[in-house]
Design an enzyme around this catalytic site. Sequence first.
Site, PDB file in Angstrom:
ATOM      1  N   GLU A 242       3.623  -5.240  -8.766  1.00 43.48           N
ATOM      2  CA  GLU A 242       3.981  -5.317  -7.342  1.00 43.48           C
ATOM      3  C   GLU A 242       2.942  -4.664  -6.434  1.00 43.48           C
ATOM      4  OE1 GLU A 242       8.009  -5.696  -9.410  1.00 43.48           O
ATOM      5  OE2 GLU A 242       6.252  -4.388  -9.648  1.00 43.48           O
TER       6      GLU A 242
ATOM      7  N   PHE B 286      22.767  -0.090 -10.640  1.00 43.44           N
ATOM      8  CA  PHE B 286      21.550  -0.402 -11.382  1.00 43.44           C
ATOM      9  C   PHE B 286      20.439  -0.863 -10.425  1.00 43.44           C
ATOM     10  CE2 PHE B 286      19.035  -3.646 -13.760  1.00 43.44           C
ATOM     11  CZ  PHE B 286      18.433  -2.782 -14.672  1.00 43.44           C
ATOM     12  N   GLN B 287      19.278  -0.229 -10.534  1.00 48.60           N
ATOM     13  CA  GLN B 287      18.094  -0.519  -9.726  1.00 48.60           C
ATOM     14  C   GLN B 287      18.340  -0.383  -8.225  1.00 48.60           C
ATOM     15  OE1 GLN B 287      16.399  -4.305 -11.091  1.00 48.60           O
ATOM     16  NE2 GLN B 287      15.218  -3.197 -12.640  1.00 48.60           N
TER      17      GLN B 287
ATOM     18  N   LYS C 117      21.566  -8.815  -1.886  1.00 48.80           N
ATOM     19  CA  LYS C 117      21.653 -10.121  -2.533  1.00 48.80           C
ATOM     20  C   LYS C 117      22.757 -10.972  -1.929  1.00 48.80           C
ATOM     21  CE  LYS C 117      21.801 -12.288  -7.101  1.00 48.80           C
ATOM     22  NZ  LYS C 117      21.896 -12.059  -8.580  1.00 48.80           N
TER      23      LYS C 117
ATOM     24  N   MET D  65     -17.132   9.383  -7.258  1.00 51.89           N
ATOM     25  CA  MET D  65     -17.091  10.248  -6.077  1.00 51.89           C
ATOM     26  C   MET D  65     -16.509  11.616  -6.417  1.00 51.89           C
ATOM     27  SD  MET D  65     -18.137  10.390  -3.004  1.00 51.89           S
ATOM     28  CE  MET D  65     -18.308   8.776  -2.244  1.00 51.89           C
TER      29      MET D  65
END
Length: 540
Positions: free
Chosen positions: A51, A113-114, A163, A457
């Site tokens: 993602e 969940f999630q 949803k 760097m």
Amino acid sequence: MELSGAQVIVECILEQGVDCVFGIPGGMVLPLFDAVYQRKDRLRHVLTAHEQAAAHAADGYARASGGVGVCVATSGPGATNLVTGIATSYMDSSPVVFITGNIDSAYIGSDSFQEVDITGVTIPITKHSVLVHRVGALADTMRMAFAVARQGRPGPVLVDVPKDVQMALTEFEPSCPAPQEPGRLSRTQMETALRLIDGAKAPLLLCGGGVIRANACEAFAALAEKLDAPVVSTLMGLGGFPASDKRFLGMAGMHGLPAANSAVRACDLLIGVGTRFSERLLSAGGGELPAVLHLDADRAEIGKNTPAAGYVVGDAKQVLEALCKELPRRKRGAWRAFLNSLPPPAAPAYPERLCSQLRRLAGENAIVVTDVGQHQMWAAQTMAAEHPRTFVTSGGTGTMGFGLGAAMGAQMARPDRAVLLITGDGSFRMSSHELDTMARERLPIVIVILNNHAHGMVRQWQTLFYEKRYAGSSLPGGPDWAALARAYGLPGAEAQSLEDVARAVGEALEARMPLVLNCEIDPDALVRPMTDPGGTGYVL
């Protein structure tokens, strides 16, 4: 007509002229992905490996196109994986609309969940973050999200959609985006700006990223000509003013060119346009800054990092055009003679010569994307950008791993342009899995890895400030990058010399074919110049 919430989201995206969305499906966003699939004739979905890369790709799409990028992710870890990409677009004022799915409305707050409060997480790094509770409010919310992302100082907006809201039905009326109305400029602010410019004997124009974001490059160049003023650039402003113009002195700041930094300290009025005057710019050459005239779309930036003798808040193009109308044409022979007398930069080292060669090979219309580190500064110093939106890099957050995702987004936005990614082996370790996406989408991106087997760097700072105690910065061995590319079905090659680089890159660009080219460089090579981050003067 009656549509589901998911279909409403897709229609609103299409209304904005967006033809591509980036993201990964998951349980709480499946209705939206199904709606995207149903409109695949007009809206392309790019499936990334992670993602975060989808977020960077949407960002790169926005930067290269001048439009708004769109990224989609599911709830929980899908949404939180976007956070670094959201912060990157926020710091660099890149307009991206992030759409996340959430659990059903009835379960929000129950630690399902999630479940993650992604709107709460992202409040500090978005222009606006909203959870949509009703399907009837969805169309207006989506249109607002695109408007907020574009208007004023651009930036990311997050829309979180449960949803059940995606699945619910509602009436939908198509609409066209309303044109952005120009704001009113303060006459008092304008008069102060005109007075400061009129009284300056040695003015200097500073081109920030806001010049590019506001499509104000022509107006900026017109003001430089009218004032006969030299120009320097921030990292994000590269390409906002033609590098070949005789007035351009290069990038200023911590790793800015000596002539640019000398001009910043020697001028009597620094006119900063679309810049936040970051501490890396303010360290340019040491000493006190001159009087500052700050022109910016964001009132919050005025005086935040440096005092302003005057300022104008407004759209950069509108402000610059208004100033040009009222200012007389000037000639500044003495000021220009002083700048012309400054010593030239030191002879370029191998990495700088390599980057210069890559720009010549790619041409001025190619889009150069970088990751973050030494290679980024070498590219910024030497890969002269002639046109806006042809140099894409992460400035404010300095996000390693930004490059490949952003390059994919830029290539999707501008399939007519060559896209060249300059990266380091440290940064590329963080995104090399996206070679899978690049191969699957058949994107002809040329990737050049400046490989010093180190976080270069970090190693440079350890060399200068930590008595060469290289804690955690060495990357011995490492992948065979050319072989890894071939494992993904992409051409991979090694370059031992500038001649090898010219041959491999030239052939890939000519054939419009992808390439992953590994270039070994000296781990002790340093980015020069470098000023003390405390602003006390040059270290290198």
